[in-house]
Motif scaffolding. Structure first.
Motif, short mmCIF file in Angstrom:
data_model
loop_
_atom_site.label_atom_id
_atom_site.label_comp_id
_atom_site.label_asym_id
_atom_site.label_seq_id
_atom_site.Cartn_x
_atom_site.Cartn_y
_atom_site.Cartn_z
N GLU A 124 0.80 -1.22 0.00
CA GLU A 124 0.00 0.00 0.00
C GLU A 124 0.84 1.27 0.00
OE1 GLU A 124 -0.82 -1.78 4.21
OE2 GLU A 124 0.01 -2.48 2.29
N TRP A 125 2.14 1.15 0.09
CA TRP A 125 3.00 2.32 0.09
C TRP A 125 3.49 2.66 -1.32
CZ3 TRP A 125 6.86 0.84 4.60
CH2 TRP A 125 6.16 0.85 5.81
N THR A 126 3.30 3.89 -1.74
CA THR A 126 3.98 4.38 -2.93
C THR A 126 5.43 4.66 -2.57
OG1 THR A 126 3.46 6.68 -2.43
CG2 THR A 126 1.84 5.45 -3.76
N ILE A 127 6.27 4.87 -3.57
CA ILE A 127 7.66 5.21 -3.30
C ILE A 127 7.76 6.51 -2.51
CG2 ILE A 127 9.86 5.87 -4.34
CD1 ILE A 127 9.31 2.89 -4.55
N SER A 128 6.99 7.50 -2.90
CA SER A 128 7.06 8.80 -2.22
C SER A 128 6.59 8.69 -0.78
CB SER A 128 6.26 9.86 -2.97
OG SER A 128 4.90 9.47 -3.08
N LYS A 129 5.55 7.90 -0.54
CA LYS A 129 5.08 7.73 0.83
C LYS A 129 6.12 6.97 1.65
CE LYS A 129 1.26 6.05 3.65
NZ LYS A 129 -0.17 5.71 3.65
N ALA A 130 6.71 5.93 1.08
CA ALA A 130 7.71 5.16 1.81
C ALA A 130 8.90 6.04 2.18
CB ALA A 130 8.16 3.97 0.97
N LEU A 131 9.31 6.92 1.29
CA LEU A 131 10.41 7.83 1.60
C LEU A 131 10.05 8.75 2.76
CD1 LEU A 131 11.51 8.71 -2.03
CD2 LEU A 131 12.94 7.56 -0.32
N ARG A 214 0.33 -3.79 -5.40
CA ARG A 214 1.50 -3.00 -5.03
C ARG A 214 1.47 -1.63 -5.70
NH1 ARG A 214 6.27 -4.48 -6.71
NH2 ARG A 214 5.59 -6.05 -8.21
N ARG A 215 1.53 -0.60 -4.88
CA ARG A 215 1.44 0.78 -5.38
C ARG A 215 2.81 1.37 -5.72
NH1 ARG A 215 -1.88 4.66 -1.87
NH2 ARG A 215 -1.91 5.77 -3.87
N HIS A 216 3.87 0.59 -5.45
CA HIS A 216 5.21 1.08 -5.76
C HIS A 216 5.75 0.45 -7.04
CE1 HIS A 216 6.34 -2.75 -3.91
NE2 HIS A 216 5.70 -2.38 -2.82
N GLY A 217 4.90 -0.21 -7.80
CA GLY A 217 5.33 -0.76 -9.07
C GLY A 217 5.73 0.34 -10.03
N GLY A 218 6.67 0.02 -10.92
CA GLY A 218 7.14 1.00 -11.88
C GLY A 218 8.49 1.58 -11.53
N THR A 219 8.86 1.55 -10.25
CA THR A 219 10.20 1.95 -9.83
C THR A 219 10.92 0.71 -9.34
OG1 THR A 219 9.48 4.17 -9.13
CG2 THR A 219 11.56 3.37 -8.24
N PRO A 220 11.98 0.28 -10.01
CA PRO A 220 12.69 -0.92 -9.56
C PRO A 220 13.25 -0.73 -8.15
CG PRO A 220 13.38 -0.29 -11.77
CD PRO A 220 12.56 0.83 -11.25
N ILE A 221 13.03 -1.71 -7.31
CA ILE A 221 13.48 -1.66 -5.91
C ILE A 221 14.66 -2.60 -5.73
CG2 ILE A 221 12.86 -2.10 -3.50
CD1 ILE A 221 9.99 -1.34 -4.24
N ILE A 222 15.77 -2.06 -5.25
CA ILE A 222 16.95 -2.84 -4.91
C ILE A 222 16.87 -3.19 -3.43
CG2 ILE A 222 19.47 -2.85 -4.83
CD1 ILE A 222 19.25 -0.43 -6.86
N CYS A 223 17.09 -4.46 -3.10
CA CYS A 223 17.01 -4.88 -1.70
C CYS A 223 17.97 -6.02 -1.45
CB CYS A 223 15.58 -5.28 -1.33
SG CYS A 223 14.92 -6.65 -2.31
N GLY A 224 18.14 -6.35 -0.18
CA GLY A 224 18.96 -7.48 0.24
C GLY A 224 18.19 -8.30 1.26
#
Length: 277
Positions: A124-131, A214-224
């Motif tokens: 439910e988090w967009t990239i901008s909201k997550a930031l 997922r509302r953050h689709g469209g921006t690739p997310i790098i994670c570990g």
């Protein structure tokens, strides 16, 4: 100029240096993006932390759960576990300088068309909201009341996000999502109990990056974070913790063209066996 994203190092300094030679890292031109968990479990956590601190102008990083554990223990909260390898940092002459710097590092980054976070994001988090949510945690860690924040960091609840969460419950859930999450229940609740491979997951769980809506689709997310998952490269999910600590490999992904470089780490299998994995 190249940007290389590198998965969890966790105190494995020698493989980290070998990987930098493999990719021909040029600190005058290139940049490293580190997915967090610089320290702990590997044998040279202090060396890793010192190197990153000394090269901070060439490094972008996010905090992982082991980094936060180090910060909490350094302030007298939590306790050292049998397989922790952070005492050399706690006892180092430059330890306080390193810890104060680490405490002020971000929880999440965005740039060059990518976002980076240690574990993942809720659907439910967009990239901008997550930031914005990451900034709330960063304010708590870097502010004058950071000890109070670290003292209340541990815990698995709450497990479901609502926008009206407040106080420590809100911050703890943000931290748990961004640094500890692997799975959600099929109705969207955070589950921290299962840490294994996808094939062995209980039927009621779904990996966070396959959760519906997922509302953050469209921006690739790098994670570990998820060594049992290994390298998992999709169009918008770039998971690169390949388990160096457990005898796997240490991986670097060149973001310019998404070429993957992996350094086998067989010597670290003994550490995994000693830890009972």
């Amino acid at each position: 100029m190249a940007i290389y994203a590198i998965g969890d190092i966790q105190g494995c300094f020698e493989p980290f240096q070998q990987l930098l030679r493999l990719i021909d890292f040029n600190p005058g031109k290139d940049t490293l993006w580190l997915t967090g968990d610089l320290v702990n479990r590997g044998p040279q956590s202090l060396d890793v932390l010192r190197w990153v601190f000394q090269h901070q102008d060439q490094v972008e990083m996010v905090l992982g759960n082991h980094d936060l554990h180090l910060l909490a223990v350094s302030e007298g909260f939590g306790k050292l576990h049998r397989d922790d390898t952070i005492e050399d940092i706690l006892n180092a002459a430059d330890g306080k300088v390193l810890l104060d710097w680490l405490r002020c590092q971000p929880m999440m980054l965005e740039g060059q068309g990518y976002a980076m976070v240690h574990a993942g994001l809720l659907p439910e988090w967009t990239i901008s909201k997550a930031l914005r949510l990451a900034e709330e945690v960063e304010f708590g860690l870097s502010g004058t009341r950071y000890r109070e924040f670290l003292g209340r960091l541990y815990g698995n609840k709450p497990t479901r996000w609502t926008d009206d969460l407040k106080g420590v419950d809100r911050l703890r859930l943000i931290v748990n999502v961004m640094t500890r999450m692997r799975f959600l229940t099929r109705d969207g609740e955070l589950d921290l109990s299962y840490k294994g491979e996808l094939d062995g997951a209980p039927a009621n769980l779904v990996p966070w990056f396959e959760a519906p809506g997922r509302r953050h689709g469209g921006t690739p997310i790098i994670c570990g974070h998820w060594s049992a998952l290994g390298v998992h490269l999709d169009e918008d999910i770039l998971a690169i913790d390949s388990g160096c600590l457990w005898g796997g490999s240490l991986s670097a992904l060149r973001l310019n063209d998404r070429q993957l470089f992996s350094l086998p780490c067989p010597a670290y299998r003994e550490i995994a066996l000693a830890a009972g994995r």
